[in-house]
Design a protein around this motif. Structure first.
Motif, mmCIF file in Angstrom:
data_model
loop_
_atom_site.group_PDB
_atom_site.id
_atom_site.type_symbol
_atom_site.label_atom_id
_atom_site.label_comp_id
_atom_site.label_asym_id
_atom_site.label_seq_id
_atom_site.Cartn_x
_atom_site.Cartn_y
_atom_site.Cartn_z
ATOM 1 N N THR A 1 16.660 84.999 2.292
ATOM 2 C CA THR A 1 15.982 85.347 3.984
ATOM 3 C C THR A 1 17.194 86.154 3.947
ATOM 4 O O THR A 1 18.215 86.147 3.277
ATOM 5 N N PRO A 2 17.387 87.181 5.039
ATOM 6 C CA PRO A 2 18.587 88.234 4.784
ATOM 7 C C PRO A 2 19.240 87.363 6.072
ATOM 8 O O PRO A 2 18.772 86.675 6.922
ATOM 9 N N LYS A 3 20.896 87.190 6.478
ATOM 10 C CA LYS A 3 21.352 86.764 7.315
ATOM 11 C C LYS A 3 21.790 87.864 7.593
ATOM 12 O O LYS A 3 23.229 89.336 6.728
ATOM 13 N N ILE A 4 22.274 88.269 8.971
ATOM 14 C CA ILE A 4 23.284 89.344 10.096
ATOM 15 C C ILE A 4 24.774 88.673 9.922
ATOM 16 O O ILE A 4 24.814 87.819 10.705
ATOM 17 N N GLU A 5 25.208 89.461 9.683
ATOM 18 C CA GLU A 5 26.294 89.245 9.876
ATOM 19 C C GLU A 5 27.540 90.854 10.401
ATOM 20 O O GLU A 5 27.342 91.635 9.848
ATOM 21 N N TYR A 6 28.646 90.124 10.443
ATOM 22 C CA TYR A 6 29.696 91.254 11.117
ATOM 23 C C TYR A 6 30.517 91.712 9.770
ATOM 24 O O TYR A 6 31.308 90.438 9.704
ATOM 25 N N LYS B 1 34.511 93.782 8.938
ATOM 26 C CA LYS B 1 35.225 94.548 9.810
ATOM 27 C C LYS B 1 35.886 94.878 8.696
ATOM 28 O O LYS B 1 36.869 96.137 8.928
ATOM 29 N N CYS B 2 35.122 95.098 7.631
ATOM 30 C CA CYS B 2 35.564 96.245 6.730
ATOM 31 C C CYS B 2 35.712 97.749 7.239
ATOM 32 O O CYS B 2 35.289 98.086 7.967
ATOM 33 N N SER B 3 36.912 98.222 6.632
ATOM 34 C CA SER B 3 37.165 99.257 7.130
ATOM 35 C C SER B 3 36.168 100.880 6.335
ATOM 36 O O SER B 3 36.169 101.516 7.226
ATOM 37 N N GLY B 4 35.708 99.938 5.334
ATOM 38 C CA GLY B 4 35.182 100.913 4.939
ATOM 39 C C GLY B 4 33.322 101.078 5.712
ATOM 40 O O GLY B 4 32.689 102.399 5.645
ATOM 41 N N ALA B 5 32.967 100.248 6.059
ATOM 42 C CA ALA B 5 31.915 100.382 7.338
ATOM 43 C C ALA B 5 31.680 99.336 7.819
ATOM 44 O O ALA B 5 31.385 98.077 7.435
ATOM 45 N N PRO B 6 32.352 98.951 8.746
ATOM 46 C CA PRO B 6 32.575 98.078 9.715
ATOM 47 C C PRO B 6 31.688 97.572 11.156
ATOM 48 O O PRO B 6 30.603 98.814 10.945
ATOM 49 N N GLY B 7 30.942 96.564 11.037
ATOM 50 C CA GLY B 7 29.664 95.805 12.097
ATOM 51 C C GLY B 7 29.162 95.505 11.580
ATOM 52 O O GLY B 7 29.160 94.514 10.058
ATOM 53 N N TRP B 8 27.848 95.163 11.846
ATOM 54 C CA TRP B 8 27.184 94.102 11.073
ATOM 55 C C TRP B 8 25.834 94.806 10.257
ATOM 56 O O TRP B 8 25.708 96.290 10.385
ATOM 57 N N ASN B 9 26.252 93.773 9.124
ATOM 58 C CA ASN B 9 25.039 94.376 8.420
ATOM 59 C C ASN B 9 24.157 93.367 7.983
ATOM 60 O O ASN B 9 24.262 92.434 8.675
ATOM 61 N N VAL B 10 23.442 93.588 6.785
ATOM 62 C CA VAL B 10 22.375 92.211 6.513
ATOM 63 C C VAL B 10 22.707 92.304 4.888
ATOM 64 O O VAL B 10 22.341 93.004 4.136
ATOM 65 N N LYS B 11 22.917 90.853 4.658
ATOM 66 C CA LYS B 11 23.122 90.231 3.134
ATOM 67 C C LYS B 11 22.454 89.681 2.768
ATOM 68 O O LYS B 11 20.987 89.099 3.012
ATOM 69 N N PHE B 12 21.834 89.841 1.555
ATOM 70 C CA PHE B 12 21.320 88.850 0.610
ATOM 71 C C PHE B 12 22.377 88.291 -0.068
ATOM 72 O O PHE B 12 22.995 88.683 -1.050
ATOM 73 N N LYS B 13 21.966 86.676 -0.941
ATOM 74 C CA LYS B 13 22.629 85.805 -1.231
ATOM 75 C C LYS B 13 21.360 85.126 -2.213
ATOM 76 O O LYS B 13 20.406 85.057 -1.144
ATOM 77 N N LYS B 14 21.803 85.164 -3.418
ATOM 78 C CA LYS B 14 20.837 84.008 -3.860
ATOM 79 C C LYS B 14 22.064 83.098 -4.799
ATOM 80 O O LYS B 14 22.432 83.709 -5.921
#
Length: 141
Positions: free
Chosen positions: A41-46, A48-61
């Motif tokens: 299931t995708p997880k929305i996380e915030y 603060k990484c300088s390369g791509a700050p902001g909300w992103n969607v992570k997939f972990k297994k």
């Protein structure tokens, strides 16, 4: 309005808002692949990484990061880490796509891995991304 301007740290988007902002069938295709193939299931996380700050969607297994998706207007970027155990298979997959092979070659290793930021712009790219994710998911720790 950019993604980080529209969704500040205080205002978390849901998956529908992400899909609407990206507005790409490739987004729907990749999310469907992740859910159907790996049951994740995708997880929305915030970030603060300088390369791509902001909300992103992570997939972990199983605690292993498969990929992170960064929304952009009408497109998205997929971050995939290619570790030392994945190099041979990943290089074989990337050899079929000139632009992604060049991206890989030009990405300097960091902590023993290459962190590829892949702009998912068409069906060929999304197919390579799926293959790279499969390599990440199947490699034993």
């Amino acid at each position: 309005m950019t993604w980080s301007e529209k969704y500040t740290q205080e205002f978390q988007p849901d998956l529908n808002a992400v899909a609407e902002y990206i507005n790409s069938p490739l987004w729907t295709e990749l999310l469907g692949f992740m859910e159907e193939t790996y049951g994740v299931t995708p997880k929305i996380e915030y970030s603060k990484c300088s390369g791509a700050p902001g909300w992103n969607v992570k997939f972990k297994k199983g605690g292993r990061a498969l990929c992170t998706l960064y929304p952009e207007k009408d497109v998205f970027t997929c971050l995939i880490c290619i570790g030392s155990r994945e190099v041979a298979e990943a290089e074989l997959v990337l050899s079929s796509h000139e632009a992604l092979r060049v991206l890989y070659e030009n990405t300097k290793p960091f902590n023993g891995a290459r962190w590829l930021m892949i702009a998912v712009t068409d069906g060929d790219v999304v197919n390579v991304v799926k293959k790279l994710i499969t390599i990440r998911a199947c490699v034993k720790k």
